[in-house]
Each structure stands twice: as C-alpha cells, then as structure tokens.
Design a protein around this motif. Structure first.
Motif, PDB file in Angstrom:
ATOM      1  N   LEU A  41       0.822  -1.213   0.000  1.00 29.28           N
ATOM      2  CA  LEU A  41       0.000   0.000   0.000  1.00 29.28           C
ATOM      3  C   LEU A  41       0.854   1.261   0.000  1.00 29.28           C
ATOM      4  O   LEU A  41       0.531   2.243  -0.671  1.00 29.28           O
ATOM      5  CB  LEU A  41      -0.959  -0.002   1.195  1.00 29.28           C
ATOM      6  CG  LEU A  41      -2.081  -1.041   1.134  1.00 29.28           C
ATOM      7  CD1 LEU A  41      -2.844  -1.082   2.455  1.00 29.28           C
ATOM      8  CD2 LEU A  41      -3.016  -0.767  -0.026  1.00 29.28           C
ATOM      9  N   ARG A  42       1.958   1.234   0.747  1.00 27.92           N
ATOM     10  CA  ARG A  42       2.858   2.400   0.766  1.00 27.92           C
ATOM     11  C   ARG A  42       3.492   2.623  -0.604  1.00 27.92           C
ATOM     12  O   ARG A  42       3.603   3.760  -1.065  1.00 27.92           O
ATOM     13  CB  ARG A  42       3.940   2.220   1.829  1.00 27.92           C
ATOM     14  CG  ARG A  42       3.424   2.491   3.233  1.00 27.92           C
ATOM     15  CD  ARG A  42       4.462   2.351   4.293  1.00 27.92           C
ATOM     16  NE  ARG A  42       5.594   3.239   4.083  1.00 27.92           N
ATOM     17  CZ  ARG A  42       6.767   3.083   4.681  1.00 27.92           C
ATOM     18  NH1 ARG A  42       6.956   2.087   5.530  1.00 27.92           N
ATOM     19  NH2 ARG A  42       7.752   3.912   4.447  1.00 27.92           N
ATOM     20  N   ALA A  44       2.228   1.724  -3.503  1.00 31.32           N
ATOM     21  CA  ALA A  44       1.166   2.217  -4.392  1.00 31.32           C
ATOM     22  C   ALA A  44       0.917   3.705  -4.152  1.00 31.32           C
ATOM     23  O   ALA A  44       0.738   4.473  -5.105  1.00 31.32           O
ATOM     24  CB  ALA A  44      -0.124   1.420  -4.179  1.00 31.32           C
ATOM     25  N   GLU A  45       0.924   4.127  -2.900  1.00 36.48           N
ATOM     26  CA  GLU A  45       0.726   5.544  -2.574  1.00 36.48           C
ATOM     27  C   GLU A  45       1.889   6.389  -3.108  1.00 36.48           C
ATOM     28  O   GLU A  45       1.682   7.479  -3.643  1.00 36.48           O
ATOM     29  CB  GLU A  45       0.589   5.717  -1.060  1.00 36.48           C
ATOM     30  CG  GLU A  45       0.338   7.131  -0.618  1.00 36.48           C
ATOM     31  CD  GLU A  45      -0.990   7.693  -1.098  1.00 36.48           C
ATOM     32  OE1 GLU A  45      -1.076   8.924  -1.248  1.00 36.48           O
ATOM     33  OE2 GLU A  45      -1.930   6.924  -1.331  1.00 36.48           O
ATOM     34  N   MET A  46       3.095   5.878  -2.998  1.00 34.76           N
ATOM     35  CA  MET A  46       4.256   6.607  -3.520  1.00 34.76           C
ATOM     36  C   MET A  46       4.188   6.713  -5.042  1.00 34.76           C
ATOM     37  O   MET A  46       4.502   7.760  -5.606  1.00 34.76           O
ATOM     38  CB  MET A  46       5.550   5.933  -3.072  1.00 34.76           C
ATOM     39  CG  MET A  46       5.813   6.091  -1.576  1.00 34.76           C
ATOM     40  SD  MET A  46       7.235   5.142  -1.014  1.00 34.76           S
ATOM     41  CE  MET A  46       8.564   6.034  -1.796  1.00 34.76           C
ATOM     42  N   GLU A  47       3.772   5.650  -5.704  1.00 37.57           N
ATOM     43  CA  GLU A  47       3.633   5.689  -7.162  1.00 37.57           C
ATOM     44  C   GLU A  47       2.561   6.685  -7.571  1.00 37.57           C
ATOM     45  O   GLU A  47       2.732   7.431  -8.538  1.00 37.57           O
ATOM     46  CB  GLU A  47       3.297   4.300  -7.702  1.00 37.57           C
ATOM     47  CG  GLU A  47       4.463   3.338  -7.642  1.00 37.57           C
ATOM     48  CD  GLU A  47       4.093   1.911  -8.014  1.00 37.57           C
ATOM     49  OE1 GLU A  47       2.876   1.597  -8.067  1.00 37.57           O
ATOM     50  OE2 GLU A  47       5.018   1.120  -8.242  1.00 37.57           O
ATOM     51  N   ARG A  48       1.449   6.714  -6.846  1.00 36.96           N
ATOM     52  CA  ARG A  48       0.380   7.680  -7.128  1.00 36.96           C
ATOM     53  C   ARG A  48       0.905   9.103  -6.946  1.00 36.96           C
ATOM     54  O   ARG A  48       0.654   9.976  -7.772  1.00 36.96           O
ATOM     55  CB  ARG A  48      -0.817   7.427  -6.210  1.00 36.96           C
ATOM     56  CG  ARG A  48      -2.040   8.217  -6.601  1.00 36.96           C
ATOM     57  CD  ARG A  48      -3.254   7.795  -5.745  1.00 36.96           C
ATOM     58  NE  ARG A  48      -3.861   8.951  -5.172  1.00 36.96           N
ATOM     59  CZ  ARG A  48      -3.531   9.548  -4.030  1.00 36.96           C
ATOM     60  NH1 ARG A  48      -2.594   9.066  -3.279  1.00 36.96           N
ATOM     61  NH2 ARG A  48      -4.148  10.618  -3.607  1.00 36.96           N
ATOM     62  N   GLY A  49       1.666   9.328  -5.886  1.00 39.28           N
ATOM     63  CA  GLY A  49       2.259  10.644  -5.657  1.00 39.28           C
ATOM     64  C   GLY A  49       3.230  11.033  -6.763  1.00 39.28           C
ATOM     65  O   GLY A  49       3.265  12.187  -7.192  1.00 39.28           O
ATOM     66  N   GLN A  52       1.205  12.082  -9.750  1.00 43.85           N
ATOM     67  CA  GLN A  52       0.640  13.409  -9.522  1.00 43.85           C
ATOM     68  C   GLN A  52       1.711  14.490  -9.681  1.00 43.85           C
ATOM     69  O   GLN A  52       1.463  15.531 -10.280  1.00 43.85           O
ATOM     70  CB  GLN A  52      -0.013  13.495  -8.140  1.00 43.85           C
ATOM     71  CG  GLN A  52      -1.307  12.734  -8.060  1.00 43.85           C
ATOM     72  CD  GLN A  52      -1.960  12.834  -6.695  1.00 43.85           C
ATOM     73  OE1 GLN A  52      -1.318  13.154  -5.701  1.00 43.85           O
ATOM     74  NE2 GLN A  52      -3.251  12.547  -6.653  1.00 43.85           N
ATOM     75  N   GLU A 110      -6.786  14.824  -7.635  1.00 44.92           N
ATOM     76  CA  GLU A 110      -7.741  14.614  -6.548  1.00 44.92           C
ATOM     77  C   GLU A 110      -7.880  15.802  -5.604  1.00 44.92           C
ATOM     78  O   GLU A 110      -8.160  15.641  -4.425  1.00 44.92           O
ATOM     79  CB  GLU A 110      -7.390  13.333  -5.785  1.00 44.92           C
ATOM     80  CG  GLU A 110      -7.402  12.105  -6.672  1.00 44.92           C
ATOM     81  CD  GLU A 110      -6.921  10.854  -5.978  1.00 44.92           C
ATOM     82  OE1 GLU A 110      -6.592  10.893  -4.774  1.00 44.92           O
ATOM     83  OE2 GLU A 110      -6.872   9.807  -6.651  1.00 44.92           O
TER      84      GLU A 110
END
Length: 181
Positions: A41-42, A44-49, A52, A110
């Motif tokens: 999950l971390r 995935a969040e870093m990739e999303r960041g 962005q 977002e």
C-alpha cells in the motif's frame, strides 16, 4: 473399577513442541503477510504521488508555454491550430484552455471530486467565449481515446452545454447532473 483419564493421551513433549512450532510459524506468516500488505500500500501511494507530481510538472510547463503564447501573437499562432479573427480572441481561447486544463488537473490529482469538477465546468459553460473555444476545438477532442479521463470530461462538458441550452430556468447553477464516473 477403572479410572478414566481425560485429556490428550499419547502426546509426548515432541508433539506439543511440534504444535507450538506450527502455531509460531502461522503467527509469523500472518505478521509477514500483514507487513507485506502495508508495504504494498505504501508503494502504491508513492507511485500515485509520483504520477501526480509528474502531472503537476507537466502543468507548470504548459502554463509557461500558454503564458508566453498569450503575451506574443506570433507564438500564439504556433500554439493553437484554431483560426480566429483577432489576437484578442486568440488570447481568450488560450486562457479558456488554461482554465479548462487547470480544472482537469485538479480532478486528476484529486484536489476536486467528480461532482466538484462538474460544478466548475458548469460555471465555465456559462461563458460565451468558453463555449466558442469549446466548439472550435471539437475536432481536437475527437482524437481522444474514448475511455480516457479527458474524453470523459469532454463528454461532461458537451452534456452540460446541452443541458444549459435546454434548461427552462435562469438558475444555471442547478442545471445538469454529473454523470457517473
């Protein structure tokens, strides 16, 4: 009279140790699994960041180019292939493009929800210059991939314009329902 023994019979210390080992292994496996999921999950969040941030960098570059084009009619002629009747109209179209892409980016990173984006775009669609810009760029939108974010947002704007044209109220801020994402 015989005595009845209750409990585990025939289990020696090796069997108990084996059960304890198995219980410990299962606990360790569950802990590792939970830790793996947290790490996944971390990441995935870093990739999303990172995506962005890349979009924000691209938006900064586009804003820079748009600003240069708005300040110089010669550069504006290169930036857009849409033929307009005056340098003023060309700058207005460039500004309309900047407003639209800014709203689109706010949704992509977002900052605004789909419903909030709908509200912003409904306001834009009240402006006759934005509508003229939107109509002039229809051929450009026809090349978008049908299920891309920009194509879906484009269809939302098209629907908003239609809804506003057909509305029998002066209260434009209540016209149209956001389509489902």
């Amino acid at each position: 009279m015989a005595t009845r023994k209750f409990g585990v019979q025939g289990w020696g210390s090796a069997s108990v140790a084996g059960l304890a080992f198995a219980a410990g292994a299962l606990t360790a496996f569950a802990t590792r699994r939970r830790r793996y999921e947290e790490l996944r999950l971390r990441v995935a969040e870093m990739e999303r960041g990172a995506r962005q941030n890349a979009m924000l960098d691209q938006q900064r570059a586009q804003h820079y180019l748009l600003s240069k084009a708005m300040d110089d009619a010669d550069l504006a002629a290169v930036y857009s292939t849409v033929q307009v009747d005056s340098p003023v109209r060309q700058r207005q179209y460039l500004f309309a493009n900047a407003m639209y892409t800014n709203a689109l980016l706010a949704y992509r990173v977002e900052v605004v929800s789909w419903e909030e984006l709908h509200g912003h775009l409904r306001m834009f669609c009240q402006n006759p210059i934005f509508r003229a810009y939107w109509d002039a760029h229809r051929p450009h939108r026809s090349s978008l991939e049908g299920n891309s974010t920009e194509a879906r947002v484009g269809r939302m704007v098209d629907r908003l314009i239609l809804d506003l044209d057909e509305a029998d109220t002066e209260e434009w801020w209540v016209v149209g329902e956001p389509p489902t994402e």
